[in-house]
Design an enzyme around this catalytic site. Structure first.
Site, short mmCIF file in Angstrom:
data_model
loop_
_atom_site.label_atom_id
_atom_site.label_comp_id
_atom_site.label_asym_id
_atom_site.label_seq_id
_atom_site.Cartn_x
_atom_site.Cartn_y
_atom_site.Cartn_z
N GLN A 102 4.04 86.90 -7.10
CA GLN A 102 2.80 86.18 -6.84
C GLN A 102 3.10 84.87 -6.12
OE1 GLN A 102 0.18 86.42 -10.63
NE2 GLN A 102 2.23 86.94 -11.30
N HIS A 120 0.58 87.49 -2.76
CA HIS A 120 -0.26 86.39 -2.26
C HIS A 120 0.23 85.86 -0.92
CE1 HIS A 120 -1.48 85.64 -6.72
NE2 HIS A 120 -2.25 86.53 -6.15
N CYS A 128 -2.99 84.55 12.68
CA CYS A 128 -4.24 84.27 13.39
C CYS A 128 -5.33 85.15 12.80
CB CYS A 128 -4.08 84.58 14.88
SG CYS A 128 -5.62 84.39 15.79
N CYS A 154 -4.12 82.92 21.49
CA CYS A 154 -5.49 83.34 21.83
C CYS A 154 -6.47 82.16 21.72
CB CYS A 154 -5.94 84.51 20.95
SG CYS A 154 -6.49 84.02 19.30
N SER A 193 2.11 84.71 -16.97
CA SER A 193 1.36 85.26 -18.11
C SER A 193 0.53 86.44 -17.63
CB SER A 193 0.45 84.19 -18.70
OG SER A 193 -0.39 83.66 -17.69
N ASN A 217 9.60 84.79 -20.51
CA ASN A 217 8.78 83.60 -20.33
C ASN A 217 9.27 82.48 -21.24
OD1 ASN A 217 6.71 83.91 -18.28
ND2 ASN A 217 5.78 85.49 -19.59
ZN ZN Z 1 -4.84 84.80 17.90
#
Ligand code: ZN
Length: 253
Positions: A102, A120, A128, A154, A193, A217
């Site tokens: 994560q 993540h 982009c 772009c 957790s 943990n």
């Molecule tokens: Zn772009």
């Protein structure tokens, strides 16, 4: 450190064929990256709903980049710790097949893990939103030091390739982690957790598919004693290397 708990973890790993790790903020704390959610953490200083929501980025990227630059300062000086290295060793030993993380800090890759599923995203990349072109952050070093925004060829503003609030988990990462959770016979849950969906589903999928859940943990979590089959309390910077050393002894390698 609880050597009994470490020894039992090593025994479980010795008998396993396909280990998958799910990691969270806790594994990177000893690398100098405090949990963004902890007191004094990034989300204490920047309201995530204001600074880390995709809508905020689209409406006011310049404002959001003040938070991103702070995040970057924390992450860029960080080095992998002994916990990250232990997981890379476990992969080299042929036990660990994938790390689902994560975290966005790239520390598993820096430590040598080759199969890392980023739930993540990764802060060392920029993407982009218009043409989906991906850049490495180093290409835009100047922009991060000045008060400019990184712009795609772009013409559109580039966003760090991390999942903002309001954005879906990348489909590929989601599908790959479900597959790994269904395939593994041991799942290590480390420094998390696992209470935030959808990452929280991963250990449940693993358990339902017959895997043993091995939790590492610092303190007990809602998983401890319920979903977790075994709990190793302590800093993963100490407990993971200790487990790998014990496992090596058991396997005579
Ligand atoms: Zn772009």
């Amino acid at each position: 450190m609880n050597t009994e708990a470490v020894a039992k973890a090593a025994r479980l790993l010795a008998g396993s064929k396909y280990v998958v790790a799910l990691t969270g903020a806790g594994i990177s704390v000893d690398s100098g990256i405090p949990d963004f959610r902890s007191p004094g953490g990034l989300w204490d200083r920047f309201d995530p709903m204001e600074y880390a929501a995709i809508e905020s980025f689209i409406n006011n990227p310049r404002k959001v980049y003040t938070m991103i630059k702070e995040m970057h300062k924390i992450v860029e000086s960080a080095e992998p710790n002994a916990g990250h290295t232990a997981l890379a060793q476990l992969e080299q030993m042929g036990k660990l097949k994938a790390v689902i993380t994560q975290n966005i800090d790239n520390l598993h890759q820096d430590a040598g893990s080759s199969k890392v599923i980023e739930f993540h995203g990764n802060g060392s990349r920029l993407v982009c939103l218009k043409c989906r072109k991906v850049y490495s952050r180093e290409q835009f070093e100047d922009f991060f030091q000045q008060d400019k925004l990184p712009i795609c060829e772009c013409g559109s503003v580039l966003k760090p390739d991390v999942v903002f609030f309001g954005e879906p988990i990348p489909v590929e990462a989601s599908m790959l982690s479900q597959h790994e959770a269904q395939t593994c016979d041991v799942m290590l849950v480390i420094g998390t957790s696992a209470t935030v969906a959808p990452a929280s589903h991963i250990p449940f999928i693993a358990k339902r598919s017959g895997a043993a859940i091995l939790e590492y943990n610092k303190t007990t979590t809602p998983l401890t004693g319920s979903l977790s089959d075994h709990f190793v309390m302590g800093s993963s910077t100490e407990t993971l290397p200790a487990t790998v050393e014990r496992l090596k002894d058991m396997l005579g390698s």
